[in-house]
Design a protein around this motif. Sequence first.
Motif, PDB file in Angstrom:
ATOM      1  N   SER A  59      17.435  51.768  24.891  1.00  0.00           N
ATOM      2  CA  SER A  59      18.446  52.186  25.864  1.00  0.00           C
ATOM      3  C   SER A  59      18.736  53.687  25.768  1.00  0.00           C
ATOM      4  N   MET A  88      24.888  58.963  36.978  1.00  0.00           N
ATOM      5  CA  MET A  88      25.749  57.785  36.895  1.00  0.00           C
ATOM      6  C   MET A  88      26.516  57.589  38.200  1.00  0.00           C
ATOM      7  N   LEU A  91      24.181  55.934  40.618  1.00  0.00           N
ATOM      8  CA  LEU A  91      23.909  54.562  40.184  1.00  0.00           C
ATOM      9  C   LEU A  91      25.089  53.649  40.518  1.00  0.00           C
ATOM     10  N   ARG A  92      26.309  54.122  40.272  1.00  0.00           N
ATOM     11  CA  ARG A  92      27.509  53.328  40.606  1.00  0.00           C
ATOM     12  C   ARG A  92      27.594  53.083  42.113  1.00  0.00           C
ATOM     13  N   ASP A 133      20.798  59.241  33.551  1.00  0.00           N
ATOM     14  CA  ASP A 133      21.039  57.825  33.287  1.00  0.00           C
ATOM     15  C   ASP A 133      19.989  56.955  33.963  1.00  0.00           C
ATOM     16  N   ALA A 135      19.672  52.557  34.999  1.00  0.00           N
ATOM     17  CA  ALA A 135      20.429  51.301  35.020  1.00  0.00           C
ATOM     18  C   ALA A 135      19.740  50.303  35.930  1.00  0.00           C
ATOM     19  N   PHE A 142      24.780  45.624  36.090  1.00  0.00           N
ATOM     20  CA  PHE A 142      25.012  47.051  35.898  1.00  0.00           C
ATOM     21  C   PHE A 142      25.809  47.395  34.641  1.00  0.00           C
ATOM     22  N   ARG A 146      22.237  49.529  31.101  1.00  0.00           N
ATOM     23  CA  ARG A 146      22.275  50.977  31.298  1.00  0.00           C
ATOM     24  C   ARG A 146      21.597  51.664  30.127  1.00  0.00           C
TER      25      ARG A 146
END
Length: 154
Positions: A59, A88, A91-92, A133, A135, A142, A146
């Motif tokens: 990771s 990030m 990705l969110r 990042d 994920a 999610f 990650r």
Amino acid sequence: MEEHMKKTLIVFLMLSCLGSVGAYATANHSHAAIGEPGVQENVTRTIRLEAYEYRFSPSEINIKQGETIRFIVKNTGKKKHEMMIDTMQHLREHEKMMRQHDHGAHTEPNQIILEPGEEKELIWHFTQAGTIDFACPVPGHFKGMRGKIIVESK
């Protein structure tokens, strides 16, 4: 005159919406902060990853700025997983969009989709130093799926 104004307003609103969609797509699919798609001929290293419920292994990955990495990702789990490299924030946003709308199959150059037992590769050229990042933006995956790619300066 009133009918003409209504038509003008409708056209204006439609064009405004199209402009917003274009700006959203451009903002969300710009890869400048995370690098660019790589090509096989420039691969400097291969890194193997395993995706399973609900983790990536490893990771955390350390690389050097300028490297082109071939990630070979195997889904050893029982569910479909994705690996997406991005900020990030993006990705969110992608995970949220997937929760709200089922868009079916979707692919970006910084993403691979893996069915159970499947193995695929993603080649990426890391142009910027910093932390990037990755994920699995599949809803429900999610939070745990990650990882970080630490890109050290040349």
